[in-house]
Design an enzyme around this catalytic site. Sequence first.
Site, PDB file in Angstrom:
ATOM      1  N   ASP A  31       0.967  -1.359   0.016  1.00  0.00           N
ATOM      2  CA  ASP A  31       0.094  -0.198  -0.007  1.00  0.00           C
ATOM      3  C   ASP A  31       0.814   1.387   0.007  1.00  0.00           C
ATOM      4  O   ASP A  31       1.598   1.550   0.878  1.00  0.00           O
ATOM      5  CB  ASP A  31      -0.929  -0.262   1.216  1.00  0.00           C
ATOM      6  CG  ASP A  31      -2.126   1.040   1.320  1.00  0.00           C
ATOM      7  OD1 ASP A  31      -1.926   2.157   0.702  1.00  0.00           O
ATOM      8  OD2 ASP A  31      -3.299   0.744   1.657  1.00  0.00           O
ATOM      9  N   HIS A  68      -2.825  -0.087  -2.477  1.00  0.00           N
ATOM     10  CA  HIS A  68      -4.140   0.770  -2.087  1.00  0.00           C
ATOM     11  C   HIS A  68      -4.919   0.744  -3.242  1.00  0.00           C
ATOM     12  O   HIS A  68      -4.683   0.850  -4.355  1.00  0.00           O
ATOM     13  CB  HIS A  68      -3.583   2.188  -1.878  1.00  0.00           C
ATOM     14  CG  HIS A  68      -4.664   2.897  -1.158  1.00  0.00           C
ATOM     15  ND1 HIS A  68      -4.872   2.862   0.166  1.00  0.00           N
ATOM     16  CD2 HIS A  68      -5.477   3.798  -1.359  1.00  0.00           C
ATOM     17  CE1 HIS A  68      -5.581   3.583   0.753  1.00  0.00           C
ATOM     18  NE2 HIS A  68      -6.240   4.158  -0.199  1.00  0.00           N
TER      19      HIS A  68
END
Length: 231
Positions: A169, A200
């Site tokens: 992420d 993400h």
Amino acid sequence: MSELVTISTLDGANTFNAYVARPADKPKAAIVVIQEIFGINAGIRRKCDKLAEDGYLAVAPDLFWQFEDGIELDPDIEPEMNKALDLFGKFDQDQGVRDIEAAIKYARGQGCSKVGAVGYCLGGRLAYMTAARTDSDATVGYYAVGVDNLLDEKHAIANPLMLHIPTEDGFVDKETQAAMHAGLDDHPKVTLHDYEGLDHGFATEFGNRRSDEAANLADRRTSEFFAEHLA
């Protein structure tokens, strides 16, 4: 069936809109859908519609009413992504959670005794806060940001919480992920799932960030989680 409804803030001083998707028959429960930093855009509306298809009353409060009504942004368009990041920096998260609580209250008023919540990105963080600060019966957060600085609220999580964590992420570094595991792995109400190599936004409905395989896995886990805890 979908519609825009108006919900009063908890203090009664303001109102805000919410996108509501209703199932064909009596809902088996309700789920509040918590937006990303892009507002109640087509992806969030699609999340609601899919939940309605699965038999839930889905309510997505427009949390960016703090700025203006009806903000919709596309993360694949750079100026809109930049605007979203700017709004995130200005957003009053405590007010956001109170508005989520108002949406939960609205859903209970629609005849749903069980109400859960699911959030994405900013909404993933707010989902954690919702689990700690409201009476949500079951809560899910996807790629929640900044949970490491909310761990002092974990004692208040009384109902089940599931967090989906992509290991690559770009907004949640490895140190933060490690802190989440260290702080929450032994919590009796919290379940964490890691998604190796994912970034993400992997479960977005539309756009470049989506990974079908990982999104389907996370969404299946979420569906089973809600089926268990909102029954």
